[in-house]
Scaffold this motif. Structure first.
Motif, PDB file in Angstrom:
ATOM      1  N   SER A   1     -18.005   1.546  22.247  1.00  0.00           N
ATOM      2  CA  SER A   1     -17.421   2.545  22.070  1.00  0.00           C
ATOM      3  C   SER A   1     -16.589   1.931  20.588  1.00  0.00           C
ATOM      4  CB  SER A   1     -15.566   1.908  23.395  1.00  0.00           C
ATOM      5  OG  SER A   1     -15.133   0.408  22.452  1.00  0.00           O
ATOM      6  N   THR A   2     -15.821   2.849  20.608  1.00  0.00           N
ATOM      7  CA  THR A   2     -15.074   3.627  18.977  1.00  0.00           C
ATOM      8  C   THR A   2     -15.156   2.653  18.185  1.00  0.00           C
ATOM      9  OG1 THR A   2     -13.978   5.217  17.384  1.00  0.00           O
ATOM     10  CG2 THR A   2     -12.724   4.515  19.644  1.00  0.00           C
ATOM     11  N   GLY A   3     -14.798   2.591  16.763  1.00  0.00           N
ATOM     12  CA  GLY A   3     -14.478   1.034  16.049  1.00  0.00           C
ATOM     13  C   GLY A   3     -13.609   2.223  15.255  1.00  0.00           C
ATOM     14  N   ILE A   4     -13.455   3.267  15.300  1.00  0.00           N
ATOM     15  CA  ILE A   4     -12.038   3.792  14.374  1.00  0.00           C
ATOM     16  C   ILE A   4     -10.628   3.976  15.020  1.00  0.00           C
ATOM     17  CG2 ILE A   4     -11.246   6.297  13.735  1.00  0.00           C
ATOM     18  CD1 ILE A   4     -13.917   7.517  13.775  1.00  0.00           C
ATOM     19  N   PHE A   5     -10.048   3.184  14.007  1.00  0.00           N
ATOM     20  CA  PHE A   5      -8.637   2.712  14.724  1.00  0.00           C
ATOM     21  C   PHE A   5      -8.005   3.576  13.654  1.00  0.00           C
ATOM     22  CE2 PHE A   5     -10.008  -1.062  11.793  1.00  0.00           C
ATOM     23  CZ  PHE A   5      -8.964  -0.983  11.171  1.00  0.00           C
ATOM     24  N   GLU A   6      -6.774   3.462  14.344  1.00  0.00           N
ATOM     25  CA  GLU A   6      -5.225   3.927  13.103  1.00  0.00           C
ATOM     26  C   GLU A   6      -4.829   2.679  12.874  1.00  0.00           C
ATOM     27  OE1 GLU A   6      -2.817   6.872  15.165  1.00  0.00           O
ATOM     28  OE2 GLU A   6      -4.663   7.860  15.975  1.00  0.00           O
ATOM     29  N   ALA A   7      -4.135   2.982  11.660  1.00  0.00           N
ATOM     30  CA  ALA A   7      -2.882   1.642  10.896  1.00  0.00           C
ATOM     31  C   ALA A   7      -1.637   2.286   9.824  1.00  0.00           C
ATOM     32  CB  ALA A   7      -4.187   0.380  10.166  1.00  0.00           C
ATOM     33  N   GLU A   8      -1.472   1.440   9.983  1.00  0.00           N
ATOM     34  CA  GLU A   8       0.020   1.322   8.659  1.00  0.00           C
ATOM     35  C   GLU A   8      -0.610   1.797   7.052  1.00  0.00           C
ATOM     36  OE1 GLU A   8       4.119   0.200   6.623  1.00  0.00           O
ATOM     37  OE2 GLU A   8       3.090  -0.659   8.714  1.00  0.00           O
ATOM     38  N   PRO A   9      -0.192   3.182   6.621  1.00  0.00           N
ATOM     39  CA  PRO A   9      -1.353   3.152   5.534  1.00  0.00           C
ATOM     40  C   PRO A   9      -1.019   2.252   4.688  1.00  0.00           C
ATOM     41  CG  PRO A   9       0.536   4.802   6.201  1.00  0.00           C
ATOM     42  CD  PRO A   9       0.304   4.263   7.072  1.00  0.00           C
ATOM     43  N   LYS A  10      -1.930   1.524   3.882  1.00  0.00           N
ATOM     44  CA  LYS A  10      -1.356   0.827   2.953  1.00  0.00           C
ATOM     45  C   LYS A  10      -1.603  -0.028   3.234  1.00  0.00           C
ATOM     46  CE  LYS A  10      -0.588   4.692  -0.759  1.00  0.00           C
ATOM     47  NZ  LYS A  10       0.995   5.062  -1.628  1.00  0.00           N
ATOM     48  N   ASN A  11      -2.063  -0.791   4.673  1.00  0.00           N
ATOM     49  CA  ASN A  11      -1.337  -2.098   5.092  1.00  0.00           C
ATOM     50  C   ASN A  11      -2.301  -2.772   6.023  1.00  0.00           C
ATOM     51  OD1 ASN A  11       0.661  -4.118   5.625  1.00  0.00           O
ATOM     52  ND2 ASN A  11       1.347  -3.517   6.632  1.00  0.00           N
ATOM     53  N   CYS A  12      -3.485  -3.204   5.276  1.00  0.00           N
ATOM     54  CA  CYS A  12      -4.469  -2.930   6.175  1.00  0.00           C
ATOM     55  C   CYS A  12      -4.609  -4.764   6.514  1.00  0.00           C
ATOM     56  CB  CYS A  12      -6.407  -2.531   5.638  1.00  0.00           C
ATOM     57  SG  CYS A  12      -7.351  -2.450   7.186  1.00  0.00           S
ATOM     58  N   GLU A  13      -4.226  -5.271   7.888  1.00  0.00           N
ATOM     59  CA  GLU A  13      -4.470  -7.192   7.703  1.00  0.00           C
ATOM     60  C   GLU A  13      -5.633  -7.333   7.391  1.00  0.00           C
ATOM     61  OE1 GLU A  13      -3.405  -9.315  11.829  1.00  0.00           O
ATOM     62  OE2 GLU A  13      -2.836  -7.554  11.612  1.00  0.00           O
ATOM     63  N   GLY A  14      -5.468  -8.033   6.408  1.00  0.00           N
ATOM     64  CA  GLY A  14      -6.435  -9.262   6.512  1.00  0.00           C
ATOM     65  C   GLY A  14      -7.052  -8.851   5.309  1.00  0.00           C
ATOM     66  N   PHE A  15      -6.480  -7.797   4.785  1.00  0.00           N
ATOM     67  CA  PHE A  15      -7.046  -7.568   3.162  1.00  0.00           C
ATOM     68  C   PHE A  15      -6.290  -7.086   1.884  1.00  0.00           C
ATOM     69  CE2 PHE A  15     -10.532  -5.530   6.449  1.00  0.00           C
ATOM     70  CZ  PHE A  15     -11.270  -6.419   5.994  1.00  0.00           C
ATOM     71  N   THR A  16      -6.232  -7.471   0.701  1.00  0.00           N
ATOM     72  CA  THR A  16      -5.419  -6.477  -0.751  1.00  0.00           C
ATOM     73  C   THR A  16      -5.624  -5.412  -1.067  1.00  0.00           C
ATOM     74  OG1 THR A  16      -5.373  -9.301  -1.104  1.00  0.00           O
ATOM     75  CG2 THR A  16      -4.449  -7.529  -2.460  1.00  0.00           C
ATOM     76  N   PHE A  17      -4.215  -4.857  -0.740  1.00  0.00           N
ATOM     77  CA  PHE A  17      -4.379  -2.980  -1.295  1.00  0.00           C
ATOM     78  C   PHE A  17      -4.829  -3.320  -2.310  1.00  0.00           C
ATOM     79  CE2 PHE A  17      -2.202   0.297  -2.422  1.00  0.00           C
ATOM     80  CZ  PHE A  17      -2.852   1.114  -2.546  1.00  0.00           C
ATOM     81  N   ARG A  18      -6.007  -2.323  -2.726  1.00  0.00           N
ATOM     82  CA  ARG A  18      -6.006  -2.213  -4.004  1.00  0.00           C
ATOM     83  C   ARG A  18      -5.084  -0.773  -5.094  1.00  0.00           C
ATOM     84  NH1 ARG A  18      -8.509  -3.966  -8.964  1.00  0.00           N
ATOM     85  NH2 ARG A  18      -8.740  -5.972  -7.599  1.00  0.00           N
ATOM     86  N   LYS A  19      -5.741   0.180  -4.321  1.00  0.00           N
ATOM     87  CA  LYS A  19      -5.248   1.632  -4.757  1.00  0.00           C
ATOM     88  C   LYS A  19      -5.609   3.077  -4.328  1.00  0.00           C
ATOM     89  CE  LYS A  19      -8.032   3.209  -8.102  1.00  0.00           C
ATOM     90  NZ  LYS A  19      -8.825   3.023  -9.208  1.00  0.00           N
ATOM     91  N   SER A  20      -4.549   3.729  -4.554  1.00  0.00           N
ATOM     92  CA  SER A  20      -4.912   4.583  -3.125  1.00  0.00           C
ATOM     93  C   SER A  20      -5.112   6.143  -4.153  1.00  0.00           C
ATOM     94  CB  SER A  20      -2.912   5.498  -2.588  1.00  0.00           C
ATOM     95  OG  SER A  20      -3.630   6.197  -2.115  1.00  0.00           O
ATOM     96  N   ILE A  21      -6.282   6.964  -3.759  1.00  0.00           N
ATOM     97  CA  ILE A  21      -6.546   7.939  -4.748  1.00  0.00           C
ATOM     98  C   ILE A  21      -6.847   9.609  -3.825  1.00  0.00           C
ATOM     99  CG2 ILE A  21      -9.082   9.229  -5.184  1.00  0.00           C
ATOM    100  CD1 ILE A  21     -10.239   5.676  -4.891  1.00  0.00           C
TER     101      ILE A  21
END
Length: 145
Positions: free
Chosen positions: A60-80
């Motif tokens: 099934s799809t691997g695409i998911f929705e999340a809260e912007p700039k808050n992807c769990e398990g990763f450190t937000f770097r920048k928005s372009i």
């Protein structure tokens, strides 16, 4: 007189910004910078929703929705800012549903079909503009190797 537009004014104009949110995939990115080997995760933000792609074992799809700039398990770097779209939320969701045919959870591959490939396809579909090439540099190195 110049003034900042509110988000409701921007939406009313029919020109909605599309952002690529970039995250550090590993804590060693700070050190790997000098070698040109940073590894990034990314998501596409539009209409206050971030769309991303990840692996799982099902067809099934691997695409998911999340809260912007808050992807769990990763450190937000920048928005372009990639560009703007005239698509409403329903049309954007339709683009994501079309992409879900190609981006299934069990077809994720770090080099040939990763989150950055998805974001590139989504950004081209929404704005006509690709993501910056440096975001998926490691996959390109792997394809050449």
């Amino acid at each position: 007189m110049l003034r900042c537009r509110s988000s409701s004014e921007e939406t009313a104009s029919g020109s909605v910004p599309v952002y690529l949110n970039v995250y550090d995939l590993t804590p060693i990115n700070g050190y790997a910078y000098w070698l040109g080997l940073r590894v990034y995760n990314s998501g596409v933000q539009v209409h206050g929703v971030e769309y991303a792609y990840g692996a799982h074992e099902y067809p099934s799809t691997g695409i998911f929705e999340a809260e912007p700039k808050n992807c769990e398990g990763f450190t937000f770097r920048k928005s372009i800012l990639i560009g703007r779209t005239d698509m409403g939320p329903t049309e954007v969701r339709s683009v994501m549903e079309e992409l879900s045919e190609s981006y299934r959870g069990n077809t994720y591959h770090l080099i040939t079909k990763n989150c950055n490939h998805f974001c590139n396809d989504a950004c081209v579909g929404l704005t006509g503009n690709p993501i910056p090439s440096w975001v998926n540099r490691l996959a390109r190195i792997g394809e050449d190797g």
